[in-house]
Structures are given as C-alpha cells and as structure tokens.
Motif scaffolding. Structure first.
Motif, PDB file in Angstrom:
ATOM      1  N   ARG A  79       0.931  -1.087   0.022  1.00 42.07           N
ATOM      2  CA  ARG A  79      -0.084  -0.129   0.018  1.00 42.07           C
ATOM      3  C   ARG A  79       0.865   0.955   0.049  1.00 42.07           C
ATOM      4  NH1 ARG A  79      -1.395  -1.946   5.348  1.00 42.07           N
ATOM      5  NH2 ARG A  79      -0.455  -0.428   7.228  1.00 42.07           N
ATOM      6  N   TYR A  80       2.122   1.192   0.076  1.00 39.83           N
ATOM      7  CA  TYR A  80       3.100   2.343   0.232  1.00 39.83           C
ATOM      8  C   TYR A  80       4.076   2.141  -0.655  1.00 39.83           C
ATOM      9  CZ  TYR A  80       1.160   2.919   5.078  1.00 39.83           C
ATOM     10  OH  TYR A  80       0.681   3.024   6.221  1.00 39.83           O
ATOM     11  N   ARG A  81       3.717   1.444  -1.784  1.00 34.87           N
ATOM     12  CA  ARG A  81       4.808   1.150  -2.669  1.00 34.87           C
ATOM     13  C   ARG A  81       5.278   2.419  -3.494  1.00 34.87           C
ATOM     14  NH1 ARG A  81       0.349  -2.077  -4.572  1.00 34.87           N
ATOM     15  NH2 ARG A  81      -0.801  -0.730  -6.151  1.00 34.87           N
ATOM     16  N   ASN A  82       4.342   3.529  -3.559  1.00 38.48           N
ATOM     17  CA  ASN A  82       4.644   4.746  -4.368  1.00 38.48           C
ATOM     18  C   ASN A  82       5.396   5.691  -3.429  1.00 38.48           C
ATOM     19  OD1 ASN A  82       3.630   3.833  -6.866  1.00 38.48           O
ATOM     20  ND2 ASN A  82       1.612   4.325  -6.192  1.00 38.48           N
ATOM     21  N   TYR A  83       5.497   5.250  -2.319  1.00 42.77           N
ATOM     22  CA  TYR A  83       5.907   6.424  -1.288  1.00 42.77           C
ATOM     23  C   TYR A  83       7.785   6.535  -1.617  1.00 42.77           C
ATOM     24  CZ  TYR A  83       7.849   8.579   3.048  1.00 42.77           C
ATOM     25  OH  TYR A  83       8.307   9.368   4.134  1.00 42.77           O
ATOM     26  N   ASP A  84       8.005   7.632  -1.548  1.00 38.80           N
ATOM     27  CA  ASP A  84       9.523   8.155  -1.936  1.00 38.80           C
ATOM     28  C   ASP A  84      10.223   8.357  -0.379  1.00 38.80           C
ATOM     29  OD1 ASP A  84      11.987   8.696  -2.824  1.00 38.80           O
ATOM     30  OD2 ASP A  84      11.255  10.261  -4.171  1.00 38.80           O
ATOM     31  N   LEU A  85      11.172   7.308  -0.101  1.00 35.54           N
ATOM     32  CA  LEU A  85      11.772   7.863   1.340  1.00 35.54           C
ATOM     33  C   LEU A  85      12.717   8.795   1.119  1.00 35.54           C
ATOM     34  CD1 LEU A  85      12.481   3.980   2.262  1.00 35.54           C
ATOM     35  CD2 LEU A  85      11.110   5.507   3.546  1.00 35.54           C
ATOM     36  N   TYR A  86      13.491   9.105   0.073  1.00 34.95           N
ATOM     37  CA  TYR A  86      14.349  10.135  -0.187  1.00 34.95           C
ATOM     38  C   TYR A  86      13.491  11.459  -0.250  1.00 34.95           C
ATOM     39  CZ  TYR A  86      17.638   6.795  -1.596  1.00 34.95           C
ATOM     40  OH  TYR A  86      18.684   5.552  -1.395  1.00 34.95           O
ATOM     41  N   ASN A  87      12.146  11.556  -0.441  1.00 35.89           N
ATOM     42  CA  ASN A  87      11.611  12.988  -0.508  1.00 35.89           C
ATOM     43  C   ASN A  87      10.897  13.357   0.842  1.00 35.89           C
ATOM     44  OD1 ASN A  87      12.970  14.084  -2.811  1.00 35.89           O
ATOM     45  ND2 ASN A  87      11.626  12.910  -4.048  1.00 35.89           N
ATOM     46  N   GLY A  88      10.361  11.978   1.231  1.00 36.99           N
ATOM     47  CA  GLY A  88       9.327  12.281   2.394  1.00 36.99           C
ATOM     48  C   GLY A  88      10.125  12.675   3.724  1.00 36.99           C
ATOM     49  N   TYR A  89       9.432  13.657   4.628  1.00 30.92           N
ATOM     50  CA  TYR A  89       9.885  14.007   5.835  1.00 30.92           C
ATOM     51  C   TYR A  89      10.161  12.997   6.848  1.00 30.92           C
ATOM     52  CZ  TYR A  89      11.037  17.731   9.207  1.00 30.92           C
ATOM     53  OH  TYR A  89      11.913  18.479   9.954  1.00 30.92           O
ATOM     54  N   LYS A  90      11.182  13.165   7.509  1.00 25.74           N
ATOM     55  CA  LYS A  90      11.692  12.140   8.711  1.00 25.74           C
ATOM     56  C   LYS A  90      11.802  12.782  10.025  1.00 25.74           C
ATOM     57  CE  LYS A  90      13.661  11.065   5.290  1.00 25.74           C
ATOM     58  NZ  LYS A  90      13.486  11.315   3.987  1.00 25.74           N
ATOM     59  N   VAL A  91      10.838  12.283  11.006  1.00 30.83           N
ATOM     60  CA  VAL A  91      11.123  12.952  12.306  1.00 30.83           C
ATOM     61  C   VAL A  91      11.847  12.085  13.200  1.00 30.83           C
ATOM     62  CG1 VAL A  91       9.741  13.809  14.404  1.00 30.83           C
ATOM     63  CG2 VAL A  91       8.968  14.032  11.976  1.00 30.83           C
ATOM     64  N   VAL A  92      12.973  12.609  13.856  1.00 31.09           N
ATOM     65  CA  VAL A  92      13.941  11.725  14.591  1.00 31.09           C
ATOM     66  C   VAL A  92      13.262  11.706  15.855  1.00 31.09           C
ATOM     67  CG1 VAL A  92      16.013  11.684  15.550  1.00 31.09           C
ATOM     68  CG2 VAL A  92      15.710  12.543  13.298  1.00 31.09           C
ATOM     69  N   ILE A  93      13.122  10.380  16.285  1.00 31.81           N
ATOM     70  CA  ILE A  93      12.706  10.246  17.776  1.00 31.81           C
ATOM     71  C   ILE A  93      13.519   9.236  18.363  1.00 31.81           C
ATOM     72  CG2 ILE A  93      10.842   9.273  19.216  1.00 31.81           C
ATOM     73  CD1 ILE A  93       8.941   9.814  16.875  1.00 31.81           C
ATOM     74  N   ASN A  94      14.164   9.770  19.535  1.00 30.33           N
ATOM     75  CA  ASN A  94      15.200   8.906  20.462  1.00 30.33           C
ATOM     76  C   ASN A  94      14.579   8.362  21.639  1.00 30.33           C
ATOM     77  OD1 ASN A  94      17.322   8.658  18.404  1.00 30.33           O
ATOM     78  ND2 ASN A  94      18.023  10.738  18.982  1.00 30.33           N
TER      79      ASN A  94
END
Length: 180
Positions: A79-94
């Motif tokens: 269902r996420y096959r079109n999601y681009d990891l290089y362009n999507g925003y990532k929030v760092v959670i430690n």
C-alpha cells in the motif's frame, strides 16, 4: 567536619556521574540509511508522517499498523509502494518504542505531511556522512587512503617521501625536468 565529608561525597558523585555520561555517548551515523535526514549523530527511530509509520534504525525495520497490530518488517507493505523515502519528511525520535505514542505523534507531526524540504544524507557533501553505505562518496572507515589524506598528518617518513627523499621517476625536486 561532617559538612566537609558530605560535600566531598556529593562532589565524587557528580564527577562519577559526569564520567559515566561521557562514556555512554552513542554515535550511529554509519548505521543510518542514506535517505535519513542530516544533522543527527544518533538516531533510534524515524517517524514518517506521510505514511504514519516508523523506521527502527538499529535493526533496519519499518514499523507500521496492519489490522490494528504493529508489524515489524524489512520493507514497507504494497500500500506504500509509491512512497519515496528520499523525499518524504522524517522526524527523529530517540525514545524506546515510540509507536506506543502513535496517536500523539500523528497529531504533533501532521504538519510535516507532504513536506519535501528536508536535507538527506544521500545528498550531503559533509564528509562525516561518507561512512554511510550507499552514499555517493561512500568510504569505508578502513579505507586508509581517504582518511590518511584528509584527516591525519603525515609522519616524518611520509613528509620525506613527498619532499623528494626517495628514488622514483617523476617525483624529484623539479629541477631535472623529467630526467632522473
């Protein structure tokens, strides 16, 4: 006298605590994926607001909801096959198991959905990210040619070599114009 002993014990406690905190610094730049954001020495999890999922860096696993259960997998579902990891925003959670706070994260980080302005490791020209496998300028930490030329000074023997203190064609002092 009791006051002095008490102060000494407290000071030793602070010194010991300070030494422990310095030893426990965790740096995992080389473990981060090339599509991860720049600027972090340590990352445990990324929250991906566009697909409301997580990525656990140490085990390289995606964490997403499926039929009300959290699934840990090495790849995203179809269902996420079109999601681009290089362009999507990532929030760092430690923090441990952030998916247990999913409802809060979903609301708090919703403003980052469809945000494509984040700098990522793959596109970084900072040498600290060259240790990330997959980076265009990837250099394994054991590649002595790169690190020796960039980050360490030459020892005396190396300096002599580069000053012409060896016998070799083309490496003289420049006065012989190519002749040995």
């Amino acid at each position: 006298m009791k006051k002095t002993i008490f102060i000494a014990i407290v000071m030793i406690g602070f010194i010991t605590h300070g030494a422990q905190s310095q030893v426990n610094i965790n740096v995992n730049i080389g473990a981060q994926p090339v599509w991860g954001p720049v600027g972090y020495d340590r990352v445990d999890y990324y929250y991906l607001p566009d697909i409301e999922s997580y990525y656990y860096v140490p085990s390289r696993q995606f964490i997403y909801l499926s039929n009300g259960n959290w699934v840990f997998a090495t790849s995203l579902p179809n269902r996420y096959r079109n999601y681009d990891l290089y362009n999507g925003y990532k929030v760092v959670i430690n923090s441990p198991r952030p998916y247990l706070h999913f409802r809060d994260h979903r609301v708090r980080y919703s403003r980052y959905k469809h945000n494509r302005s984040q700098a990522i490791i793959y596109r970084s020209n900072n040498p600290r990210y060259y240790v990330v496998k997959g980076h265009p300028r990837y250099r394994h930490h054991d590649d002595n040619r790169y690190y020796k030329s960039k980050y360490t000074s030459y020892n005396r023997n190396d300096r002599d070599y580069y000053r012409g203190g060896h016998k070799g064609k083309g490496h003289g002092n420049g006065k012989n114009k190519g002749r040995d």
